[in-house]
Design a protein around this motif. Structure first.
Motif, PDB file in Angstrom:
ATOM      1  N   VAL A 250      14.729  43.913  42.835  1.00  0.00           N
ATOM      2  CA  VAL A 250      15.029  42.607  43.409  1.00  0.00           C
ATOM      3  C   VAL A 250      13.941  42.232  44.406  1.00  0.00           C
ATOM      4  O   VAL A 250      13.635  42.996  45.323  1.00  0.00           O
ATOM      5  N   GLU A 251      13.371  41.037  44.216  1.00  0.00           N
ATOM      6  CA  GLU A 251      12.395  40.488  45.148  1.00  0.00           C
ATOM      7  C   GLU A 251      12.911  39.142  45.645  1.00  0.00           C
ATOM      8  O   GLU A 251      13.578  38.413  44.913  1.00  0.00           O
ATOM      9  N   ARG A 252      12.596  38.797  46.893  1.00  0.00           N
ATOM     10  CA  ARG A 252      13.047  37.543  47.478  1.00  0.00           C
ATOM     11  C   ARG A 252      11.834  36.770  47.998  1.00  0.00           C
ATOM     12  O   ARG A 252      11.506  36.829  49.180  1.00  0.00           O
ATOM     13  N   PRO A 253      11.183  36.006  47.129  1.00  0.00           N
ATOM     14  CA  PRO A 253       9.952  35.317  47.542  1.00  0.00           C
ATOM     15  C   PRO A 253      10.183  34.173  48.513  1.00  0.00           C
ATOM     16  O   PRO A 253       9.278  33.814  49.270  1.00  0.00           O
ATOM     17  N   ASP A 254      11.369  33.570  48.492  1.00  0.00           N
ATOM     18  CA  ASP A 254      11.706  32.481  49.408  1.00  0.00           C
ATOM     19  C   ASP A 254      13.229  32.336  49.413  1.00  0.00           C
ATOM     20  O   ASP A 254      13.918  32.970  48.609  1.00  0.00           O
ATOM     21  N   ASP A 256      15.213  30.169  48.305  1.00  0.00           N
ATOM     22  CA  ASP A 256      15.836  29.498  47.173  1.00  0.00           C
ATOM     23  C   ASP A 256      15.680  30.235  45.848  1.00  0.00           C
ATOM     24  O   ASP A 256      16.148  29.741  44.816  1.00  0.00           O
ATOM     25  N   HIS A 257      15.054  31.411  45.866  1.00  0.00           N
ATOM     26  CA  HIS A 257      14.805  32.124  44.613  1.00  0.00           C
ATOM     27  C   HIS A 257      14.939  33.623  44.789  1.00  0.00           C
ATOM     28  O   HIS A 257      14.667  34.175  45.873  1.00  0.00           O
ATOM     29  N   VAL A 258      15.355  34.261  43.720  1.00  0.00           N
ATOM     30  CA  VAL A 258      15.340  35.718  43.604  1.00  0.00           C
ATOM     31  C   VAL A 258      14.563  36.050  42.338  1.00  0.00           C
ATOM     32  O   VAL A 258      14.720  35.388  41.319  1.00  0.00           O
ATOM     33  N   VAL A 259      13.701  37.054  42.426  1.00  0.00           N
ATOM     34  CA  VAL A 259      12.999  37.550  41.240  1.00  0.00           C
ATOM     35  C   VAL A 259      13.583  38.906  40.881  1.00  0.00           C
ATOM     36  O   VAL A 259      13.618  39.827  41.714  1.00  0.00           O
ATOM     37  N   LEU A 260      14.086  39.007  39.667  1.00  0.00           N
ATOM     38  CA  LEU A 260      14.539  40.279  39.127  1.00  0.00           C
ATOM     39  C   LEU A 260      13.444  40.798  38.198  1.00  0.00           C
ATOM     40  O   LEU A 260      12.998  40.083  37.305  1.00  0.00           O
ATOM     41  N   ARG A 261      13.039  42.035  38.416  1.00  0.00           N
ATOM     42  CA  ARG A 261      11.929  42.582  37.642  1.00  0.00           C
ATOM     43  C   ARG A 261      12.360  43.881  36.978  1.00  0.00           C
ATOM     44  O   ARG A 261      12.869  44.790  37.637  1.00  0.00           O
ATOM     45  N   ARG A 262      12.180  43.933  35.674  1.00  0.00           N
ATOM     46  CA  ARG A 262      12.514  45.147  34.931  1.00  0.00           C
ATOM     47  C   ARG A 262      11.608  46.287  35.405  1.00  0.00           C
ATOM     48  O   ARG A 262      10.391  46.149  35.470  1.00  0.00           O
ATOM     49  N   ARG A 263      12.214  47.395  35.769  1.00  0.00           N
ATOM     50  CA  ARG A 263      11.441  48.535  36.239  1.00  0.00           C
ATOM     51  C   ARG A 263      10.553  49.080  35.137  1.00  0.00           C
ATOM     52  O   ARG A 263      10.997  49.242  33.995  1.00  0.00           O
ATOM     53  N   ALA A 264       9.321  49.336  35.502  1.00  0.00           N
ATOM     54  CA  ALA A 264       8.339  49.819  34.507  1.00  0.00           C
ATOM     55  C   ALA A 264       8.619  51.266  34.166  1.00  0.00           C
ATOM     56  O   ALA A 264       9.162  52.024  34.961  1.00  0.00           O
TER      57      ALA A 264
END
Length: 264
Positions: A250-254, A256-264
């Motif tokens: 889980v990343e929180r760039p701002d 109003d958004h959350v980025v979910l990133r599949r673990r490599a």
């Protein structure tokens, strides 16, 4: 017909004060699609150029990008500009919104080559086994908790390793009373188009939104349309809690958004 599909369905929901509101499962088709591009796409002026940063890690070779709830294609255009070599799946259940999207495709041969429009809700769609990225802007409120769980599980399974899913989370993150508020006024020829919104809590997680669209000439109201829709509130903390235990970072760039990133 699936309750997750917008087409021509209505549902009754308990509203504040013991009232009953009748909401269409295609609130966009009731009124919003007619005004959407004029009144509701200004956010893309800022968000569109930020997509390469917010969706860093997209690999077009790994699979297509899913534009979840693509609407009229306003964001799809920016997605194609950010990743011109990527195939895009534009998933949109509303016939009225797809009509506007198809008009965009008709005027852009490059966009037509890149974009496949899928006229389904997420729950009804057959998606590829592997996705190179996902854009879900201003759509997550159409998903209740169970539907969100299904979405998160699907992303954890289908995203390519390292691939991102950009999830827009709109305020308020919990139901609140929102008085009638004009969010945009736009001159069009001799007319002025106005968009108004009003929100009421239904319970501790759901809101009832009333969207009103007006066309004025001078001081005269010459046209007005209104649509009701139910919205499931969901904030960044909710997303982070709900994906815990899945193979997603889980990343929180701002705010109003959350980025979910599949673990490599």
């Amino acid at each position: 017909m699936s309750s997750s599909t917008y087409e021509a369905e209505t549902r009754r929901v308990d509203a504040p004060g013991g009232r009953i509101a009748v909401c269409s499962d295609d609130p966009y088709g009731e009124a919003t699609a007619e005004f959407y591009d004029l009144l509701a796409t200004a956010m893309w002026d800022e968000l569109g150029p930020s997509l390469p940063r917010l969706l860093s890690g997209v690999d077009p070779v790994a699979g297509p990008i899913l534009d979840l709830g693509a609407g009229t294609g306003a964001g799809t255009v920016h997605l194609h500009a950010a990743f011109p070599s990527a195939a895009i799946i534009a998933l949109e259940p509303s016939k009225a919104m797809r009509t506007a999207m198809n008009a965009r495709l008709a005027g852009d041969a490059g966009l037509r080559r890149a974009v496949t429009v899928v006229p389904r809700a997420f729950a009804d769609a057959q998606l590829p086994d592997r996705l190179g990225g996902v854009l879900a802007s201003a759509v997550i409120g159409h998903f209740d908790r169970d539907a969100r769980h299904a979405l998160w599980c699907s992303l954890a399974e289908r995203l390519a390793p390292g691939a991102p899913a950009l999830i827009g989370v709109l305020p308020p993150t919990r139901p609140a009373s929102i008085p009638p508020t004009r969010y945009r006024s736009l001159p069009v020829g001799e007319s002025v188009y106005e968009g108004w919104m009003q929100g009421e809590p239904l319970d501790d997680r759901r809101m009832l939104w009333t969207m009103t669209y007006r066309v004025l000439v001078g001081a005269d109201l010459v046209y007005e349309r209104r649509a009701l829709s139910m919205w499931h509130t969901c904030g960044p903390d909710d997303v982070a809690d709900e994906v815990a235990g899945l193979d997603l970072d889980v990343e929180r760039p701002d705010p109003d958004h959350v980025v979910l990133r599949r673990r490599a």
